[in-house]
Design a protein around this motif. Structure first.
Motif, PDB file in Angstrom:
ATOM      1  N   GLU A 153       2.459   2.060  -3.351  1.00 37.12           N
ATOM      2  CA  GLU A 153       1.544   2.765  -4.254  1.00 37.12           C
ATOM      3  C   GLU A 153       1.451   4.243  -3.902  1.00 37.12           C
ATOM      4  OE1 GLU A 153      -2.345   1.122  -4.883  1.00 37.12           O
ATOM      5  OE2 GLU A 153      -1.554  -0.924  -4.987  1.00 37.12           O
ATOM      6  N   PRO A 211      -3.790   4.648  -3.062  1.00 37.56           N
ATOM      7  CA  PRO A 211      -4.000   3.208  -2.878  1.00 37.56           C
ATOM      8  C   PRO A 211      -5.308   2.907  -2.149  1.00 37.56           C
ATOM      9  CG  PRO A 211      -2.434   4.026  -1.263  1.00 37.56           C
ATOM     10  CD  PRO A 211      -2.743   5.174  -2.191  1.00 37.56           C
ATOM     11  N   GLU A 212      -5.851   1.733  -2.440  1.00 35.68           N
ATOM     12  CA  GLU A 212      -6.992   1.210  -1.701  1.00 35.68           C
ATOM     13  C   GLU A 212      -6.586  -0.140  -1.126  1.00 35.68           C
ATOM     14  OE1 GLU A 212     -10.639   1.092  -3.947  1.00 35.68           O
ATOM     15  OE2 GLU A 212     -10.659   3.268  -4.192  1.00 35.68           O
ATOM     16  N   PHE A 213      -7.147  -0.472   0.010  1.00 34.73           N
ATOM     17  CA  PHE A 213      -6.871  -1.748   0.658  1.00 34.73           C
ATOM     18  C   PHE A 213      -8.099  -2.157   1.459  1.00 34.73           C
ATOM     19  CE2 PHE A 213      -5.424   1.725   3.239  1.00 34.73           C
ATOM     20  CZ  PHE A 213      -5.871   1.434   4.517  1.00 34.73           C
ATOM     21  N   THR A 268      -8.868   3.958   1.707  1.00 33.37           N
ATOM     22  CA  THR A 268      -7.877   4.578   0.835  1.00 33.37           C
ATOM     23  C   THR A 268      -6.988   5.475   1.674  1.00 33.37           C
ATOM     24  OG1 THR A 268      -7.529   5.802  -1.226  1.00 33.37           O
ATOM     25  CG2 THR A 268      -9.272   6.611   0.203  1.00 33.37           C
ATOM     26  N   VAL A 285       0.844  -1.199   0.000  1.00 35.29           N
ATOM     27  CA  VAL A 285       0.000   0.000   0.000  1.00 35.29           C
ATOM     28  C   VAL A 285       0.881   1.251   0.000  1.00 35.29           C
ATOM     29  CG1 VAL A 285      -1.727   1.302   1.308  1.00 35.29           C
ATOM     30  CG2 VAL A 285      -1.913  -1.197   1.137  1.00 35.29           C
TER      31      VAL A 285
END
Length: 153
Positions: free
Chosen positions: A114, A121-123, A145, A111
């Protein structure tokens, strides 16, 4: 080298009024796992005698926030964590005190890579809520995010 995340629970109690008013209790909080408990309180029960769905969701979302803060607290000066979406499945009637256990869905290093590359980033954080008998009552999937902060010159 281990990162000190002991500050996370207290910071959330101090900065999120709902967390404080519900009396949420923070157990283990690391960049890999967060455990948060909701004490039983008849004032937040639903029509069938268990915690209202909104309370269960709030518990799960808070656990997802705790792990997010533990994993990404070091980048708060340059990025703000925000919920993008969530999905909740209520599996069985929840009764009594509840425990939410959150797990980060991908490595924090990925993450952050990115974010460092200039993307947003998304997770996903997966959360399992259990009752006092350790029965799974609810599953949540919360997508977060890291929104890069605007630089103010």
């Amino acid at each position: 080298m281990a990162t000190d995340t002991s500050w996370v629970g207290q910071a959330m109690v101090q900065t999120v009024p709902w967390v404080r008013s519900m009396g949420l209790e923070f157990g283990e909080v690391t960049p890999e796992r967060a455990v948060v408990c909701l004490p039983d309180d008849a004032e937040v029960h639903n029509h069938v005698g268990g915690p209202h769905a909104a309370m269960i969701f709030g518990l799960g979302e808070t656990a997802s926030g705790a792990i997010t803060m533990a994993a990404f607290g070091s980048v708060l000066e340059r990025a703000t964590p925000l919920v993008v979406s969530s999905e909740v499945r209520y599996l069985r009637l929840a009764r009594g005190p509840l425990t939410a256990t959150a797990v980060l869905g991908r490595s924090a290093a990925d993450v952050l890579a990115e974010l460092d590359a200039g993307t947003r980033p998304e997770f996903t954080v997966s959360v399992v809520v259990t009752d006092a008998d350790d029965r799974e009552t609810t599953h949540l999937s919360v997508v977060w995010t890291l929104r890069p902060n605007r630089n103010h010159a």
